[in-house]
Design a protein around this motif. Structure first.
Motif, PDB file in Angstrom:
ATOM      1  N   ALA A 117     -11.675  -4.427   6.991  1.00  0.00           N
ATOM      2  CA  ALA A 117     -10.368  -4.015   6.458  1.00  0.00           C
ATOM      3  C   ALA A 117      -9.274  -4.891   7.083  1.00  0.00           C
ATOM      4  O   ALA A 117      -8.362  -4.415   7.732  1.00  0.00           O
ATOM      5  N   THR A 118      -9.400  -6.197   6.875  1.00  0.00           N
ATOM      6  CA  THR A 118      -8.404  -7.148   7.347  1.00  0.00           C
ATOM      7  C   THR A 118      -7.512  -7.513   6.161  1.00  0.00           C
ATOM      8  O   THR A 118      -7.755  -7.042   5.046  1.00  0.00           O
ATOM      9  N   THR A 119      -6.527  -8.349   6.382  1.00  0.00           N
ATOM     10  CA  THR A 119      -5.674  -8.791   5.279  1.00  0.00           C
ATOM     11  C   THR A 119      -6.532  -9.402   4.182  1.00  0.00           C
ATOM     12  O   THR A 119      -6.422  -9.052   3.013  1.00  0.00           O
TER      13      THR A 119
ATOM     14  N   ARG B 183     -13.514   8.932   6.642  1.00  0.00           N
ATOM     15  CA  ARG B 183     -12.224   8.303   6.979  1.00  0.00           C
ATOM     16  C   ARG B 183     -11.178   9.377   7.194  1.00  0.00           C
ATOM     17  O   ARG B 183     -11.311  10.491   6.714  1.00  0.00           O
ATOM     18  N   PRO B 184     -10.128   9.043   7.941  1.00  0.00           N
ATOM     19  CA  PRO B 184      -9.034  10.007   8.066  1.00  0.00           C
ATOM     20  C   PRO B 184      -8.354  10.184   6.706  1.00  0.00           C
ATOM     21  O   PRO B 184      -8.243   9.223   5.942  1.00  0.00           O
TER      22      PRO B 184
ATOM     23  N   THR C 283     -14.120   2.759  -0.585  1.00  0.00           N
ATOM     24  CA  THR C 283     -13.452   3.651   0.353  1.00  0.00           C
ATOM     25  C   THR C 283     -12.845   2.821   1.471  1.00  0.00           C
ATOM     26  O   THR C 283     -13.538   2.049   2.125  1.00  0.00           O
ATOM     27  N   ALA C 284     -11.544   2.958   1.656  1.00  0.00           N
ATOM     28  CA  ALA C 284     -10.828   2.112   2.610  1.00  0.00           C
ATOM     29  C   ALA C 284     -10.875   2.695   4.017  1.00  0.00           C
ATOM     30  O   ALA C 284     -10.906   3.916   4.191  1.00  0.00           O
TER      31      ALA C 284
ATOM     32  N   GLN D 200       0.854  -1.184   0.000  1.00  0.00           N
ATOM     33  CA  GLN D 200       0.000   0.000   0.000  1.00  0.00           C
ATOM     34  C   GLN D 200       0.886   1.229   0.000  1.00  0.00           C
ATOM     35  O   GLN D 200       2.081   1.124   0.230  1.00  0.00           O
ATOM     36  N   ALA D 201       0.304   2.407  -0.268  1.00  0.00           N
ATOM     37  CA  ALA D 201       1.074   3.651  -0.195  1.00  0.00           C
ATOM     38  C   ALA D 201       0.838   4.264   1.171  1.00  0.00           C
ATOM     39  O   ALA D 201      -0.270   4.220   1.685  1.00  0.00           O
ATOM     40  N   ILE D 202       1.882   4.836   1.762  1.00  0.00           N
ATOM     41  CA  ILE D 202       1.740   5.300   3.142  1.00  0.00           C
ATOM     42  C   ILE D 202       0.914   6.579   3.250  1.00  0.00           C
ATOM     43  O   ILE D 202       0.523   6.959   4.336  1.00  0.00           O
ATOM     44  N   ASP D 203       0.636   7.250   2.139  1.00  0.00           N
ATOM     45  CA  ASP D 203      -0.184   8.464   2.271  1.00  0.00           C
ATOM     46  C   ASP D 203      -1.677   8.155   2.304  1.00  0.00           C
ATOM     47  O   ASP D 203      -2.441   8.816   2.984  1.00  0.00           O
ATOM     48  N   GLY D 204      -2.105   7.140   1.580  1.00  0.00           N
ATOM     49  CA  GLY D 204      -3.536   6.839   1.558  1.00  0.00           C
ATOM     50  C   GLY D 204      -3.865   5.561   2.297  1.00  0.00           C
ATOM     51  O   GLY D 204      -4.963   5.391   2.785  1.00  0.00           O
ATOM     52  N   ASP D 205      -2.886   4.649   2.365  1.00  0.00           N
ATOM     53  CA  ASP D 205      -3.073   3.392   3.094  1.00  0.00           C
ATOM     54  C   ASP D 205      -4.232   2.550   2.595  1.00  0.00           C
ATOM     55  O   ASP D 205      -4.855   1.858   3.395  1.00  0.00           O
ATOM     56  N   THR D 206      -4.581   2.616   1.315  1.00  0.00           N
ATOM     57  CA  THR D 206      -5.778   1.878   0.905  1.00  0.00           C
ATOM     58  C   THR D 206      -5.497   0.424   0.535  1.00  0.00           C
ATOM     59  O   THR D 206      -6.361  -0.422   0.692  1.00  0.00           O
TER      60      THR D 206
END
Ligand SMILES: Cc1cc2nc3c(=O)[nH]c(=O)nc-3n(C[C@H](O)[C@H](O)[C@H](O)COP(=O)(O)OP(=O)(O)OC[C@H]3O[C@@H](n4cnc5c(N)ncnc54)[C@H](O)[C@@H]3O)c2cc1C
Lengths: 274, 425
Positions: free
Chosen positions: B181-183, B220-221, B201-202, A123-129
């Protein structure tokens, strides 16, 4: 010979992001941009595979012209070639539109050079998706192997790859046919110091830039237009009510600790009676 | 009234979050996000105001415009295709006959959403021999369970599971699909949303229904966690979101509730699936902290000064019968492993009691623990932001206060007291 592409992103160094305590907003000035750390591990994984099996590595990124810096960083790792997808048509992309543009770039590379393996950071650390990797795999119809901690082996003649994955309750080993897409976590490898020749090469390197017109893709599915999600509202996180300060922490720590315990027990007892 | 100068576009740079929406909207290539802030190219700007209408933080404005002259923002239409879709679905994640509790938490939230929309709440259960999980989903609030039971689904693999979910979604057209939002959930949700070409949306921390449009508001943040963003999937269906464990609350299990089951075939045989699982090695590290479901967490931050400080935190955790947490600063410094990290890029926790020692209270830490029932902060800086969220705060040196707390907690057998409370509560 393995044809590999590593998909990378330039991100703000989140460990350097600070908040202005007065206005409670992000201080962005002076925050350096870096290669997304998980993508660095994916790049290193590609380089190690090339050392073992031979091959060719392209680093691919979508971003503004400055993102060329992240690609130059990949060159220091020993990547052969780098391509930047940069166009105003890509701006405002959510994860679906991002995976669309990156996939179009991958298809072009595949047509020109062939493609056996796509590597991404988890994942990318800015969006964490963690959504773009699976998105690309779905679009390409490649098996997706997420959360990889090690590539056990690649059988070039059988065209298979065997990967260890970090799951919540253990480590799973999967085997999939090539071409495949693997997303990497940091346990994948230790990053090495760049060699001098690679550093010199990177300093002079200018990644190739492809715009939307270079790609075989419907502009409607790119950028803002191709993004089903929209940001409707932005607000400061809600704050909890501040509570009670217990005095004596500096001159009577034992007293403060005792009074804290009293209050905790009282609070818990009240809570249980509700 | 005297006519003012030609209006010019201005930006309040400190409000700009670098989202690039203005850049995408500008027909004249006159605005660009550089180092996270929008920069206006006045040579090209034609003051068409398009950027102003899309800016989510209202940081763009016109200077030299008289009051009352400003245009209204156009309303953005909601699609009609959405009407075909109905129902809130939750993906029930299960492996080895064990359902991940996040599924019940999502059913808890899903119940409220379905009631607001006056539609059905359904569980999507895929696996082998999963009837028990389907029945159980009823106990946690589902009206209906869509089940695909097939030996091919014995162990989770992306392709067959995603394909089964897509078949169900295409056939029954739910309006909303929620996934943990698990593995496993993240692996699955991205594949499904891409195939269905819909929004995902995560890591949502809030889900509710917009009263006017009936859209799912996914909060979300964003941008490093300093701000919250509410995200909408306006036109595409289903609206998909992932939510981390412990963010939502499950309903109490109610065995009197029953669930209607709809079974569908998978339609894929083993020989059609290229990916094979060749091995699984379960974790043997029993010390790995289960932060997410811990009732008491004692966390240490950079204020510990050195890695050895975590010995003290472990002692504190033992005295309270809890587990040890940490801030990212200590994880980044290599003082403790990432499994202990609480916050935006670590675990989200919701214990009965959270004790933060030498943690400043950065927003990225707070988002991971501020729904704890009771928060205690021990910090030498009276202005530390952790005190803004703490129920009880002590200003002092943690090395003076914590040993006293450990001594007294042992003396007064707090561990037992807390245990008694949590089992009855
Ligand atoms: C995108 C992003 C994601 C992030 N994710 C996370 C996350 O998941 N989790 C997380 O925790 N952080 C996260 N961070 C980092 C976060 O912004 C902070 O940098 C971090 O939480 C600070 O950790 P800290 O409180 O331990 O350290 P500091 O901020 O350095 O605070 C140390 C505190 O200890 C106090 N102190 C010092 N000595 C003593 C003493 N002897 N006794 C008592 N108190 C003492 C000081 O007064 C100070 O308040 C993230 C940042 C970004 C940008």
């Amino acid at each position: 010979m393995l044809r590999m592409v590593v998909c990378v992103k330039q991100v703000p160094d989140t460990t350097e992001v600070r908040i202005d305590p007065e206005t409670n907003t992000l201080i962005r000035e002076g925050v350096p941009s870096i290669l997304n750390p998980f993508d660095a591990h994916a790049t290193e994984a590609a380089v190690q595979l090339k050392e073992k099996y031979g091959g060719h590595i392209t680093a691919l990124s979508m971003g503004p012209p400055q993102a060329a810096e992240a690609l130059k960083k990949c060159i220091t790792f020993g990547v052969d070639q780098a391509v930047l997808l940069s166009d105003r048509a890509f701006a405002g992309s959510d994860t679906l539109a991002t995976s669309c543009a990156v996939t179009a770039g991958l298809r072009k590379i595949a047509q020109e050079d062939g493609l056996d393996l796509v590597l991404c950071g988890k994942q990318a650390i800015d969006g964490d998706t963690a959504q773009v990797g699976p998105g690309i795999a779905s679009r390409l119809g490649f098996p997706q192997i997420t959360y990889a901690i090690g590539i056990d082996k690649i059988e070039l003649d059988q065209r298979t790859i065997k990967v260890h994955r970090r799951l919540e309750r253990g480590i799973e080993t999967v085997q999939a046919p090539l071409p495949a897409l693997v997303t990497c976590v940091e346990e994948m490898n230790e990053l090495r110091y760049a060699s001098l020749p690679n550093m010199i090469r990177a300093a002079r390197y200018k990644p190739e830039v492809w715009t939307a017109a270079d790609l075989d893709v419907d502009e409607e599915s790119l950028g803002l237009h191709g993004s089903p999600t929209v940001v409707a509202r932005i607000f400061a996180p809600p704050e909890r009510e501040p509570g009670e300060m217990i005095p004596g922490g500096a001159d009577d720590p034992a007293g403060a600790a005792a009074s804290l315990l009293d209050k905790l027990l009282e609070h818990l007892a009240a809570g249980a009676g509700e | 009234m005297a006519k003012k100068n030609k209006p010019t576009l201005q930006i309040e740079a400190e409000k700009c979050i670098g989202c690039e929406l203005c850049e995408a909207e500008c027909p004249f290539d006159a605005i660009h996000v550089v180092d996270g802030v929008a920069v206006i190219d006045y040579e090209k700007c034609k003051v068409c105001r398009k950027c102003i209408t899309v800016c989510p933080t209202d940081c763009l404005y016109l200077e030299g415009v008289e009051e009352g002259e400003e245009e209204k923002q156009p309303e953005i239409a909601v699609s009609t295709e959405a009407g075909e879709y109905s129902g809130v679905w939750v993906f029930v994640e299960q492996e080895d006959d064990q359902v991940h509790p996040v599924s019940w938490e999502l059913l808890g939230r899903g119940r409220a959403l379905a009631d607001t929309l006056t539609c059905e709440l359904a569980a999507m259960v895929l696996g082998h021999n999963v009837q028990a999980a389907a029945t159980e989903s009823g106990y946690y609030g589902a009206d209906r369970a869509y089940v695909i039971d097939d030996p091919v689904l014995q162990r989770y693999r992306t392709a067959p599971c995603a394909s089964g979910c897509i078949t169900l979604i295409r056939k029954y057209k739910p309006e909303i699909v929620l996934v943990g939002a698990t593995t496993l959930g993240r692996d699955l949700a991205g594949a499904i949303a891409t195939e269905l070409q819909t929004g995902l949306t995560a890591d949502c921390t809030g889900l509710d229904i917009d009263q006017e449009t009936n859209l799912l508001r996914q909060t979300r943040p964003a941008f490093g966690g300093n701000i919250m963003a509410t995200i909408l999937t306006r036109e595409d269906r289903p609206q998909m979101a992932t939510v981390r464990p412990r963010v939502m609350e499950a309903l109490p299990r109610d065995e009197s509730r029953s669930v209607a089951t709809v079974a569908e075939p998978l339609g894929i045989t083993e020989d059609q699936i290229a990916t094979k699982i060749t091995g699984f090695q379960p974790d043997t590290d029993l010390d790995a902290p289960n932060l997410q479901y811990a009732e008491v967490i004692c966390s240490g931050g950079r204020g510990l000064g050195n890695p050895a400080g975590f010995k003290l935190i472990q002692e504190l955790a033992d005295a309270f019968g809890g587990v040890m947490g940490a801030s990212r600063a200590t994880v980044d410094a290599g003082w403790i492993s990432h499994d202990h990290q609480v916050g935006q890029t670590g675990s989200t926790v919701r214990p009965r009691l959270y004790i933060a020692c030498g943690i400043s209270g950065a927003i990225q830490h707070l988002v991971g623990m501020q729904t704890s029932d009771i928060i205690v902060a021990i910090n030498s800086d009276p202005n530390a932001s952790i005190f803004n969220v703490a129920d009880y705060g002590i200003v002092g040196d943690l090395y003076q206060v914590v040993p006293e707390l450990i001594r007294l907690a042992k003396e007064r057998n707090l561990k037992e007291a807390l245990l008694g409370q949590t089992t009855s509560g």
